[in-house]
Scaffold this motif. Structure first.
Motif, PDB file in Angstrom:
ATOM      1  N   ARG A 124       6.451 -18.287  -4.032  1.00 36.96           N
ATOM      2  CA  ARG A 124       5.203 -18.990  -3.692  1.00 36.96           C
ATOM      3  C   ARG A 124       4.188 -18.069  -3.005  1.00 36.96           C
ATOM      4  O   ARG A 124       3.160 -18.533  -2.524  1.00 36.96           O
ATOM      5  CB  ARG A 124       5.513 -20.185  -2.774  1.00 36.96           C
ATOM      6  CG  ARG A 124       6.397 -21.246  -3.396  1.00 36.96           C
ATOM      7  CD  ARG A 124       6.575 -22.441  -2.480  1.00 36.96           C
ATOM      8  NE  ARG A 124       7.130 -22.046  -1.184  1.00 36.96           N
ATOM      9  CZ  ARG A 124       8.410 -21.897  -0.939  1.00 36.96           C
ATOM     10  NH1 ARG A 124       9.297 -22.089  -1.910  1.00 36.96           N
ATOM     11  NH2 ARG A 124       8.837 -21.551   0.264  1.00 36.96           N
ATOM     12  N   THR A 125       4.471 -16.774  -2.972  1.00 36.79           N
ATOM     13  CA  THR A 125       3.633 -15.827  -2.243  1.00 36.79           C
ATOM     14  C   THR A 125       2.803 -14.984  -3.200  1.00 36.79           C
ATOM     15  O   THR A 125       3.322 -14.453  -4.184  1.00 36.79           O
ATOM     16  CB  THR A 125       4.519 -14.907  -1.379  1.00 36.79           C
ATOM     17  OG1 THR A 125       5.344 -15.708  -0.533  1.00 36.79           O
ATOM     18  CG2 THR A 125       3.668 -13.983  -0.529  1.00 36.79           C
ATOM     19  N   SER A 126       1.512 -14.862  -2.915  1.00 39.94           N
ATOM     20  CA  SER A 126       0.658 -13.975  -3.693  1.00 39.94           C
ATOM     21  C   SER A 126       0.960 -12.523  -3.328  1.00 39.94           C
ATOM     22  O   SER A 126       1.358 -12.219  -2.198  1.00 39.94           O
ATOM     23  CB  SER A 126      -0.820 -14.277  -3.421  1.00 39.94           C
ATOM     24  OG  SER A 126      -1.131 -15.599  -3.786  1.00 39.94           O
ATOM     25  N   ILE A 127       0.757 -11.619  -4.281  1.00 42.04           N
ATOM     26  CA  ILE A 127       1.002 -10.199  -4.048  1.00 42.04           C
ATOM     27  C   ILE A 127      -0.243  -9.409  -4.416  1.00 42.04           C
ATOM     28  O   ILE A 127      -0.855  -9.638  -5.469  1.00 42.04           O
ATOM     29  CB  ILE A 127       2.212  -9.700  -4.860  1.00 42.04           C
ATOM     30  CG1 ILE A 127       3.486 -10.426  -4.413  1.00 42.04           C
ATOM     31  CG2 ILE A 127       2.385  -8.186  -4.695  1.00 42.04           C
ATOM     32  CD1 ILE A 127       4.732 -10.047  -5.197  1.00 42.04           C
ATOM     33  N   LEU A 128      -0.628  -8.495  -3.531  1.00 44.75           N
ATOM     34  CA  LEU A 128      -1.812  -7.660  -3.717  1.00 44.75           C
ATOM     35  C   LEU A 128      -1.434  -6.204  -3.495  1.00 44.75           C
ATOM     36  O   LEU A 128      -0.798  -5.863  -2.497  1.00 44.75           O
ATOM     37  CB  LEU A 128      -2.899  -8.075  -2.722  1.00 44.75           C
ATOM     38  CG  LEU A 128      -4.096  -7.138  -2.543  1.00 44.75           C
ATOM     39  CD1 LEU A 128      -4.915  -7.071  -3.825  1.00 44.75           C
ATOM     40  CD2 LEU A 128      -4.954  -7.583  -1.371  1.00 44.75           C
ATOM     41  N   MET A 129      -1.810  -5.359  -4.439  1.00 40.42           N
ATOM     42  CA  MET A 129      -1.643  -3.914  -4.278  1.00 40.42           C
ATOM     43  C   MET A 129      -2.944  -3.292  -3.783  1.00 40.42           C
ATOM     44  O   MET A 129      -4.028  -3.700  -4.194  1.00 40.42           O
ATOM     45  CB  MET A 129      -1.279  -3.253  -5.615  1.00 40.42           C
ATOM     46  CG  MET A 129       0.141  -3.473  -6.086  1.00 40.42           C
ATOM     47  SD  MET A 129       0.388  -2.656  -7.697  1.00 40.42           S
ATOM     48  CE  MET A 129      -0.006  -0.939  -7.305  1.00 40.42           C
ATOM     49  N   LEU A 175      -5.136  -6.169  -7.565  1.00 40.67           N
ATOM     50  CA  LEU A 175      -5.291  -4.779  -7.118  1.00 40.67           C
ATOM     51  C   LEU A 175      -6.646  -4.622  -6.447  1.00 40.67           C
ATOM     52  O   LEU A 175      -7.677  -5.028  -7.002  1.00 40.67           O
ATOM     53  CB  LEU A 175      -5.192  -3.811  -8.298  1.00 40.67           C
ATOM     54  CG  LEU A 175      -5.514  -2.339  -7.978  1.00 40.67           C
ATOM     55  CD1 LEU A 175      -4.360  -1.708  -7.211  1.00 40.67           C
ATOM     56  CD2 LEU A 175      -5.805  -1.547  -9.241  1.00 40.67           C
ATOM     57  N   TRP A 176      -6.652  -4.042  -5.248  1.00 38.74           N
ATOM     58  CA  TRP A 176      -7.899  -3.648  -4.591  1.00 38.74           C
ATOM     59  C   TRP A 176      -7.972  -2.140  -4.624  1.00 38.74           C
ATOM     60  O   TRP A 176      -7.094  -1.450  -4.110  1.00 38.74           O
ATOM     61  CB  TRP A 176      -7.935  -4.142  -3.146  1.00 38.74           C
ATOM     62  CG  TRP A 176      -9.248  -3.859  -2.460  1.00 38.74           C
ATOM     63  CD1 TRP A 176     -10.452  -4.432  -2.733  1.00 38.74           C
ATOM     64  CD2 TRP A 176      -9.477  -2.917  -1.396  1.00 38.74           C
ATOM     65  NE1 TRP A 176     -11.429  -3.918  -1.905  1.00 38.74           N
ATOM     66  CE2 TRP A 176     -10.862  -2.986  -1.070  1.00 38.74           C
ATOM     67  CE3 TRP A 176      -8.669  -2.033  -0.690  1.00 38.74           C
ATOM     68  CZ2 TRP A 176     -11.433  -2.207  -0.070  1.00 38.74           C
ATOM     69  CZ3 TRP A 176      -9.239  -1.255   0.312  1.00 38.74           C
ATOM     70  CH2 TRP A 176     -10.606  -1.342   0.613  1.00 38.74           C
ATOM     71  N   SER A 177      -9.008  -1.605  -5.250  1.00 37.32           N
ATOM     72  CA  SER A 177      -9.156  -0.159  -5.400  1.00 37.32           C
ATOM     73  C   SER A 177      -9.819   0.423  -4.156  1.00 37.32           C
ATOM     74  O   SER A 177     -11.046   0.360  -3.996  1.00 37.32           O
ATOM     75  CB  SER A 177      -9.977   0.189  -6.641  1.00 37.32           C
ATOM     76  OG  SER A 177     -10.185   1.591  -6.701  1.00 37.32           O
ATOM     77  N   GLU A 226       0.846  -1.189   0.000  1.00 36.23           N
ATOM     78  CA  GLU A 226       0.000   0.000   0.000  1.00 36.23           C
ATOM     79  C   GLU A 226       0.885   1.244   0.000  1.00 36.23           C
ATOM     80  O   GLU A 226       1.418   1.649   1.037  1.00 36.23           O
ATOM     81  CB  GLU A 226      -0.938   0.034   1.208  1.00 36.23           C
ATOM     82  CG  GLU A 226      -1.896   1.220   1.155  1.00 36.23           C
ATOM     83  CD  GLU A 226      -2.629   1.464   2.458  1.00 36.23           C
ATOM     84  OE1 GLU A 226      -3.333   2.481   2.521  1.00 36.23           O
ATOM     85  OE2 GLU A 226      -2.480   0.662   3.398  1.00 36.23           O
ATOM     86  N   PHE A 227       1.059   1.806  -1.164  1.00 37.55           N
ATOM     87  CA  PHE A 227       1.876   3.006  -1.346  1.00 37.55           C
ATOM     88  C   PHE A 227       1.196   3.905  -2.371  1.00 37.55           C
ATOM     89  O   PHE A 227       0.267   3.502  -3.053  1.00 37.55           O
ATOM     90  CB  PHE A 227       3.278   2.644  -1.854  1.00 37.55           C
ATOM     91  CG  PHE A 227       4.101   1.835  -0.891  1.00 37.55           C
ATOM     92  CD1 PHE A 227       4.755   2.446   0.165  1.00 37.55           C
ATOM     93  CD2 PHE A 227       4.233   0.462  -1.039  1.00 37.55           C
ATOM     94  CE1 PHE A 227       5.516   1.710   1.056  1.00 37.55           C
ATOM     95  CE2 PHE A 227       4.994  -0.287  -0.158  1.00 37.55           C
ATOM     96  CZ  PHE A 227       5.644   0.341   0.888  1.00 37.55           C
TER      97      PHE A 227
END
Length: 294
Positions: free
Chosen positions: A196-201, A239-241, A163-164
């Protein structure tokens, strides 16, 4: 957790000067004792689930052949030997039962590079909140691959949330192509270290500016939001807006004027109630998508 420590530590971080080029840890920080240094962690009643711990994990590297001392709840002092080597090491310390306070003592100057501790219990969901206030996120690329991979071996993260963005939004900013380019590099850097890690912005939220007698969405926020969507698409991450979740364009005034208010009158920052609402919206969205995935 209440954190107290002696004043004889050398430290560096992503957000400070690092003239010696000390290797930063996963939190973007490093601490080196200067002899007879100590640190203490004490749980508080802020969260029932965090009132005590049964495991302490200390992370360090580049240690001299030496030992540290530790105690739980003001009890008898014990010792533990540090492992030498340039890789990240994990030292596991366990009290006899549940503890509320742990004190660590480091008698030797430049004893090792220390990167922090984790206070844990046997089961549960663990969230490592690694704040870089005022940072755009691009500095994460300064953390070396080898260090991130070592931490990956210990942590086995299932999800990384980034979160940036708000800190680069300003009235004079019109071109975020440099930010798009650098953040894609950061995400690929993390993907390589945590395969092996999911990434979410999480996107930027609405920020209002005064126009006449009204408060409206700062146009730079809309440009930045599109940039973040491009970053997520090109880096192939979720991405979560937050912008859309809070109501989209011109939503910040509604949060400021809500009863009770959900944001401060600077039309930029959430207050505690607003932050809690955003957290709930995010959690609901995350669990919904996770349910579909399962």
């Amino acid at each position: 957790t209440k954190h107290s420590f002696s004043d004889n530590w050398e430290s560096a971080a992503l957000y400070t000067n690092n003239p010696k080029g000390l290797p930063l840890g996963i939190s973007g920080e490093i601490a080196v004792p200067k002899g007879n240094a100590w640190v203490q962690y004490e749980t508080t009643r802020a969260r029932r689930s965090l009132k005590d711990f049964s495991v302490v994990k200390l992370y360090y590297a580049n240690a001299k052949t030496s030992q540290i001392f530790y105690s739980f709840d003001g009890g008898a002092k014990q010792s533990a030997q540090l492992k030498t080597g340039s890789n990240i090491q994990e030292l596991v310390l366990k009290p006899a039962g549940r503890a509320k306070v742990v004190k660590l003592e480091f008698p030797v100057a430049d004893q090792a590079y220390f990167y922090g501790i984790s206070l844990e219990n046997e089961t549960g969901v663990y969230i490592d909140n690694l704040p870089l206030r005022g940072n755009t996120g691009v500095d994460l690329a300064q953390i070396s691959q080898s260090i991130l991979k070592d931490f990956s071996g210990y942590m086995d993260y299932k999800l990384i949330i980034l979160e940036f963005g708000l800190n680069i939004a300003g009235s004079n900013k019109t071109d975020y192509s440099w930010y798009e380019r650098e953040m894609i590099k950061v995400i690929n850097h993390l993907k390589q270290a945590f395969p092996r890690t999911s990434i979410l912005m999480i996107s930027v939220h609405d920020k209002a500016m005064k126009k006449g007698s009204n408060f409206v969405t700062d146009p730079t926020i809309l440009r930045l939001l599109e940039t973040q969507k491009n970053i997520a698409k090109q880096a192939d991450v979720a991405l979560w807006s937050m912008f859309d979740a809070m109501g989209g364009e011109n939503s910040m005034p509604k949060w400021v004027n809500a009863n009770p208010p959900l944001a401060f009158k600077d039309y930029i920052h959430f207050n505690d109630q607003g932050a809690a609402k955003i957290a709930q919206l995010f959690l609901e969205s995350l669990l919904t998508e996770f349910g579909r995935y399962k």
